[in-house]
Design a protein around this motif. Sequence first.
Motif, PDB file in Angstrom:
ATOM      1  N   UNK A  35     108.726 -21.085  36.995  1.00 45.70           N
ATOM      2  CA  UNK A  35     109.894 -21.525  35.978  1.00 45.70           C
ATOM      3  C   UNK A  35     110.523 -22.828  35.881  1.00 45.70           C
ATOM      4  N   UNK A  36     110.615 -23.569  36.746  1.00 46.64           N
ATOM      5  CA  UNK A  36     111.063 -24.982  37.022  1.00 46.64           C
ATOM      6  C   UNK A  36     110.003 -25.797  36.561  1.00 46.64           C
ATOM      7  N   UNK A  37     108.802 -25.897  36.877  1.00 43.29           N
ATOM      8  CA  UNK A  37     107.774 -26.715  36.419  1.00 43.29           C
ATOM      9  C   UNK A  37     107.041 -26.386  35.178  1.00 43.29           C
ATOM     10  N   UNK A  38     107.239 -24.991  34.880  1.00 43.55           N
ATOM     11  CA  UNK A  38     106.550 -24.486  33.499  1.00 43.55           C
ATOM     12  C   UNK A  38     107.389 -23.576  32.815  1.00 43.55           C
ATOM     13  N   UNK A  39     108.439 -24.339  32.444  1.00 43.84           N
ATOM     14  CA  UNK A  39     109.354 -23.225  31.667  1.00 43.84           C
ATOM     15  C   UNK A  39     108.859 -22.473  30.307  1.00 43.84           C
ATOM     16  N   UNK A  40     107.628 -22.957  29.876  1.00 43.42           N
ATOM     17  CA  UNK A  40     106.895 -22.557  28.721  1.00 43.42           C
ATOM     18  C   UNK A  40     106.123 -21.604  28.985  1.00 43.42           C
ATOM     19  N   UNK A  41     105.673 -21.293  30.349  1.00 47.53           N
ATOM     20  CA  UNK A  41     104.907 -20.290  30.853  1.00 47.53           C
ATOM     21  C   UNK A  41     105.497 -18.642  30.530  1.00 47.53           C
ATOM     22  N   UNK A  42     104.695 -17.857  29.755  1.00 50.33           N
ATOM     23  CA  UNK A  42     105.360 -16.571  29.513  1.00 50.33           C
ATOM     24  C   UNK A  42     105.043 -15.409  30.350  1.00 50.33           C
ATOM     25  N   UNK A  43     104.174 -15.904  31.332  1.00 51.66           N
ATOM     26  CA  UNK A  43     103.574 -14.895  32.560  1.00 51.66           C
ATOM     27  C   UNK A  43     102.957 -15.836  33.816  1.00 51.66           C
ATOM     28  N   UNK A  44     102.966 -14.933  34.904  1.00 56.06           N
ATOM     29  CA  UNK A  44     102.534 -15.659  36.117  1.00 56.06           C
ATOM     30  C   UNK A  44     100.982 -15.262  36.243  1.00 56.06           C
ATOM     31  N   UNK A  45     100.043 -16.110  36.239  1.00 61.04           N
ATOM     32  CA  UNK A  45      98.476 -15.926  36.393  1.00 61.04           C
ATOM     33  C   UNK A  45      98.615 -15.561  37.988  1.00 61.04           C
TER      34      UNK A  45
END
Length: 355
Positions: free
Chosen positions: A320-330
């Motif tokens: 969440x800190x480094x990829x705030x644009x990520x919608x889901x965790x792979x």
Amino acid sequence: MRAGRLVSLLLLLQTRGRMTAQDLAGELEVSVRTVYRDVESLSAAGVPIYADRGPAGGYQLLDGYRTRLTGLTSDEAGTLFLAGMPGPAAELGLGSVLAAAELKLRASLPGELADRADRVRERFHLDAPGWFRAGEPTPHLSTVADAVWSGRVLQIRYRRWKAPREVDRTLHPLGVVLKAGRWYLVAAYGERTTAYRVSNILAAEVLAEPAARPEGFDLAEYWAEWTERYESGVYTQVATVRMTVEALDRMAFVFPPEMARCARAEAGPPDENGWLITRVPIESIRHGHIELLKLGAEAEVLDPPELRSRFTETALGLLATYRPDATQLSVRSPLPAPSQPVPPPLSSPPASSSG
């Protein structure tokens, strides 16, 4: 105090030969004017001291003159065991006393032995703290040392790890120990004797009441037993960890020695991908989380579940800190899955005591 300074000035000239007034003032921690007055006093008392003029001049004693005023005071004699450790002596408030004792001892030696002592000083040095460790602030160390030396009860306010964090203790001090650059007070509290980290003392007062000291108490012997109990009892849990061979090797440099030693002793054989399973002693879930984070993605906690869950939360938080644009965790991982069975957990070692 002035008499002691006059003796020190005389011994400086006896051991070092010619010295300027400025050099003497620096050694004695007084003004140059005070040195002038002290030299006049020594001359008036019959000491054959004279001055050479010019840039290369200074004060010196008549050739062949040696004083017998080398008797150590009780305080100076008591600091000789700190010879070679000027830093710790200064922390205890004994730096100037130790310097005076060493000067008197040096002056009492015949020429050949004095030269040998000088060579030892020039060629050997003790640096007690470990690498990458700054000295801890110990504002109450001199008070603690005073209580130990005078044999009086010590009242302290102490910060410890378990609740309540701050406690008051009335202690019977038995000794102080310098361990890897950290000071510890060994003291009796009620029926129990243990060690207190001096940097965790928030307030200290020496009381008038004399301290009780067990008959035959040996500080060095007690410390050896206490450290063995502490090192074996501080790790109350065990984590089963899958890691690379490189991570296991790196533990020796970034982990406490006991953790690295046990991890290597418990390590199974590596698989074809260079991964192995081992068991690592930890003090708590929080401690294991902090320490094992040092290995990054080269380690995977398999057990206990609470520790594994904490690493999952950490991984999600980092995403969440480094990829705030990520919608889901792979959940896809580039690391190979374990090819070895997970061993049963070790039985927990005994819990450690706390002040």
